[in-house]
Design a protein around this motif. Structure first.
Motif, PDB file in Angstrom:
ATOM      1  N   UNK A 291      19.077 -16.127  53.117  1.00  0.00           N
ATOM      2  CA  UNK A 291      17.790 -16.128  53.812  1.00  0.00           C
ATOM      3  C   UNK A 291      17.982 -16.192  55.320  1.00  0.00           C
ATOM      4  N   UNK A 292      19.045 -16.873  55.773  1.00  0.00           N
ATOM      5  CA  UNK A 292      19.333 -16.893  57.205  1.00  0.00           C
ATOM      6  C   UNK A 292      19.687 -15.488  57.704  1.00  0.00           C
ATOM      7  N   UNK A 293      20.451 -14.730  56.899  1.00  0.00           N
ATOM      8  CA  UNK A 293      20.776 -13.354  57.281  1.00  0.00           C
ATOM      9  C   UNK A 293      19.521 -12.487  57.322  1.00  0.00           C
ATOM     10  N   UNK A 294      18.617 -12.691  56.365  1.00  0.00           N
ATOM     11  CA  UNK A 294      17.354 -11.956  56.389  1.00  0.00           C
ATOM     12  C   UNK A 294      16.575 -12.295  57.651  1.00  0.00           C
ATOM     13  N   UNK A 295      16.563 -13.579  58.031  1.00  0.00           N
ATOM     14  CA  UNK A 295      15.874 -13.990  59.255  1.00  0.00           C
ATOM     15  C   UNK A 295      16.516 -13.349  60.488  1.00  0.00           C
ATOM     16  N   UNK A 296      17.849 -13.281  60.512  1.00  0.00           N
ATOM     17  CA  UNK A 296      18.535 -12.635  61.641  1.00  0.00           C
ATOM     18  C   UNK A 296      18.046 -11.203  61.826  1.00  0.00           C
ATOM     19  N   UNK A 297      18.076 -10.432  60.736  1.00  0.00           N
ATOM     20  CA  UNK A 297      17.737  -9.017  60.832  1.00  0.00           C
ATOM     21  C   UNK A 297      16.266  -8.814  61.183  1.00  0.00           C
ATOM     22  N   UNK A 298      15.370  -9.562  60.533  1.00  0.00           N
ATOM     23  CA  UNK A 298      13.941  -9.351  60.740  1.00  0.00           C
ATOM     24  C   UNK A 298      13.461  -9.883  62.085  1.00  0.00           C
ATOM     25  N   UNK A 299      13.950 -11.052  62.493  1.00  0.00           N
ATOM     26  CA  UNK A 299      13.542 -11.569  63.803  1.00  0.00           C
ATOM     27  C   UNK A 299      14.159 -10.749  64.923  1.00  0.00           C
ATOM     28  N   UNK A 300      15.394 -10.281  64.729  1.00  0.00           N
ATOM     29  CA  UNK A 300      16.018  -9.424  65.744  1.00  0.00           C
ATOM     30  C   UNK A 300      15.261  -8.123  65.924  1.00  0.00           C
ATOM     31  N   UNK A 301      14.843  -7.523  64.800  1.00  0.00           N
ATOM     32  CA  UNK A 301      14.058  -6.282  64.882  1.00  0.00           C
ATOM     33  C   UNK A 301      12.737  -6.529  65.601  1.00  0.00           C
ATOM     34  N   UNK A 302      12.077  -7.660  65.277  1.00  0.00           N
ATOM     35  CA  UNK A 302      10.789  -7.966  65.904  1.00  0.00           C
ATOM     36  C   UNK A 302      10.939  -8.191  67.410  1.00  0.00           C
ATOM     37  N   UNK A 303      11.982  -8.906  67.799  1.00  0.00           N
ATOM     38  CA  UNK A 303      12.199  -9.150  69.229  1.00  0.00           C
ATOM     39  C   UNK A 303      12.528  -7.839  69.945  1.00  0.00           C
ATOM     40  N   UNK A 304      13.385  -7.006  69.323  1.00  0.00           N
ATOM     41  CA  UNK A 304      13.733  -5.722  69.927  1.00  0.00           C
ATOM     42  C   UNK A 304      12.521  -4.833  70.124  1.00  0.00           C
ATOM     43  N   UNK A 305      11.565  -4.915  69.200  1.00  0.00           N
ATOM     44  CA  UNK A 305      10.345  -4.109  69.303  1.00  0.00           C
ATOM     45  C   UNK A 305       9.265  -4.802  70.128  1.00  0.00           C
ATOM     46  N   UNK A 306       9.513  -6.051  70.567  1.00  0.00           N
ATOM     47  CA  UNK A 306       8.532  -6.778  71.364  1.00  0.00           C
ATOM     48  C   UNK A 306       7.335  -7.264  70.571  1.00  0.00           C
ATOM     49  N   UNK A 307       7.502  -7.501  69.263  1.00  0.00           N
ATOM     50  CA  UNK A 307       6.385  -7.898  68.384  1.00  0.00           C
ATOM     51  C   UNK A 307       6.531  -9.379  68.027  1.00  0.00           C
ATOM     52  N   UNK A 308       5.970 -10.251  68.878  1.00  0.00           N
ATOM     53  CA  UNK A 308       6.143 -11.692  68.687  1.00  0.00           C
ATOM     54  C   UNK A 308       5.436 -12.181  67.431  1.00  0.00           C
ATOM     55  N   UNK A 309       4.333 -11.543  67.037  1.00  0.00           N
ATOM     56  CA  UNK A 309       3.652 -11.929  65.801  1.00  0.00           C
ATOM     57  C   UNK A 309       4.528 -11.710  64.586  1.00  0.00           C
TER      58      UNK A 309
END
Length: 446
Positions: A291-309
């Motif tokens: 689950x930590x790896x899933x959080x890494x990938x999904x939060x990284x994608x969101x930050x890269x796209x500038x989508x804080x929500x």
């Protein structure tokens, strides 16, 4: 490019392959422990425990290659930066190979004094030194595998890391049985099995990454391979992340090695019992790391796209699943208390010590889940400085003084200090999460 908010299905699609592949790692350690733990003498298990702890310190000191590559690649994926994806792959592999070669040169000079400091019995120390020297030959494969797995996770592709890690650990289990039981090589056979398996996994990983680059046309129109490797200024983002992660990883591994060293100084039976108890800890950490790896990938994608929500949604949903998993793991440990320890050893003295300390095994999932999960969130977002400073505080201001104060309790005090250390990591990262959310600092490393 898919820009929809992360759903529960996305978390599971990323988490389950990494949970399976991660669980293959402690499974390998469990097989080592079970095979060596049933040999007539505990010295072989002790040698692999001490030598393996030392090699873990050396290799996992460079675990930032996996984590740093994931962090940069995930944000490049979110920003649809194809050149950045290719660049981080080439530079991470180059850095991994250079560091591995340096480690092979310097490592042999470090092993003997480090083992002497750990203080095992002379018989265990000699076997552990032989084990560690053999394992050093696997440094290039081990470190380059870190980079490959990290790049795939950053791209939200966890199935290829599953194939790499399953291949590596499957080979290791087969070779363990062949070299230890078939050829009677004992701890030396465990070392050669690990080395050969690492190179088998690297071979598969390089083939998979070559196919992925061809399929996505990554690298087309980019500088040559040599050009990417020698673009020294372009290493800045990767090195900034890796610098923090190096310190963080070194602190964590220092605690583990110190833990193993204290057990070694209490005698071979306690050393062997702690090795068995740590297998339960590894099973916990590697399962929750899915689950930590899933959080890494999904939060990284969101930050890269500038989508804080999307960032906060991924954080909440992945953490909810991690908490549920931690409760399930703890329940399995509690219900299996009468017979789990007997899986790993048949030596009465060691078994009695394991059972006397089994309560810590049941607590670890509930205490440690917060640190594991928040590590993934901070890593994906690029906030690696917070990871560095919180673990420094947990090590220097929590674990070290608590262990010193609890020395009269012996091995029980050592375990109590270790469990509190894991809880402190989560509490400190939780405070940092609250602070960054309040001041709106999560997009600082977009």
């Amino acid at each position: 490019m898919n820009r929809r908010a992360p759903a529960h299905r996305d978390i599971w699609q990323l988490a389950w392959p990494m949970m399976l592949s991660n669980l293959s790692i402690p499974l390998l350690g469990a097989v080592d422990t079970a095979i060596l733990g049933h040999l007539p003498s505990p010295v072989y298990l002790g040698a692999v425990t001490v030598g393996g702890s030392l090699l873990s310190l050396l290799f996992w000191s460079f675990g930032f290659l996996r984590m740093g590559t994931t962090s940069v690649a995930a944000r490049a994926e979110g920003a649809n930066d194809r050149a950045g994806l290719h660049q981080v792959l080439v530079q991470s592999l180059s850095l991994a190979l250079a560091l591995a070669l340096a480690l092979m040169v310097i490592g042999p000079w470090l092993l003997a004094p480090a083992l002497a400091w750990m203080g095992p019995s002379p018989e265990v120390q000699g076997l552990a030194l032989e084990y560690a020297r053999i394992r050093l030959w696997g440094a290039p494969a081990s470190l380059m595998n870190f980079a490959l797995v990290g790049w795939f996770i950053g791209r939200q592709d966890t199935r290829r890391p599953l194939a790499i890690l399953f291949t590596t650990n499957g080979l290791n289990i087969v070779l363990d049985a062949l070299l230890i039981l078939g050829f009677g090589l004992n701890s030396e056979g465990a070392a050669w099995a690990s080395v050969l398996a690492e190179y088998g996994g690297l071979t598969l990983g390089l083939w998979l990454v070559a196919r992925t680059l061809h399929r996505l046309n990554l690298g087309r129109g980019q500088p040559s391979l040599l050009g990417e490797v020698t673009r020294w200024r372009a290493y800045g983002r990767l090195m900034r992340v890796n610098r923090h992660l190096f310190v963080r990883t070194l602190c964590l591994l220092s605690v583990f090695v110190f833990f193993a060293a204290q057990g070694a100084r209490m005698g071979n039976h306690i050393l062997a019992a702690n090795a068995i108890l740590l297998q339960f800890l590894l099973l916990t950490s590697y399962a929750l790391d899915g689950f930590a790896h899933a959080a890494e990938a999904l939060t990284g994608r969101a930050i890269g796209a500038g989508r804080i929500g999307d960032f906060h949604l991924a954080t909440r949903r992945s953490t909810l699943w991690a908490l549920g998993c931690s409760v399930l793991i703890s329940a399995v440990f509690v219900l299996g208390a009468p017979w789990w320890p007997t899986v790993f050893t048949s030596q009465p003295e060691v078994l009695d010590i394991v059972r006397a300390h089994y309560v810590w095994v049941c607590l670890i999932p509930l205490v440690g889940v917060w640190g594991y999960q928040l590590d993934g969130i901070f890593l994906g977002s690029g906030q690696t400085a917070a990871m560095q400073y919180t673990v420094l505080i947990a090590t220097g201001a929590v674990f070290a003084p608590l262990w010193w104060w609890l020395q009269p309790l012996g091995n029980q005090g050592l375990w109590l200090a270790f469990v509190v250390f894991n809880g402190a990591r989560g509490a400190l990262l939780g405070g940092a999460y609250y602070h960054l959310t309040r001041k709106g600092g999560w997009l600082a490393f977009k």
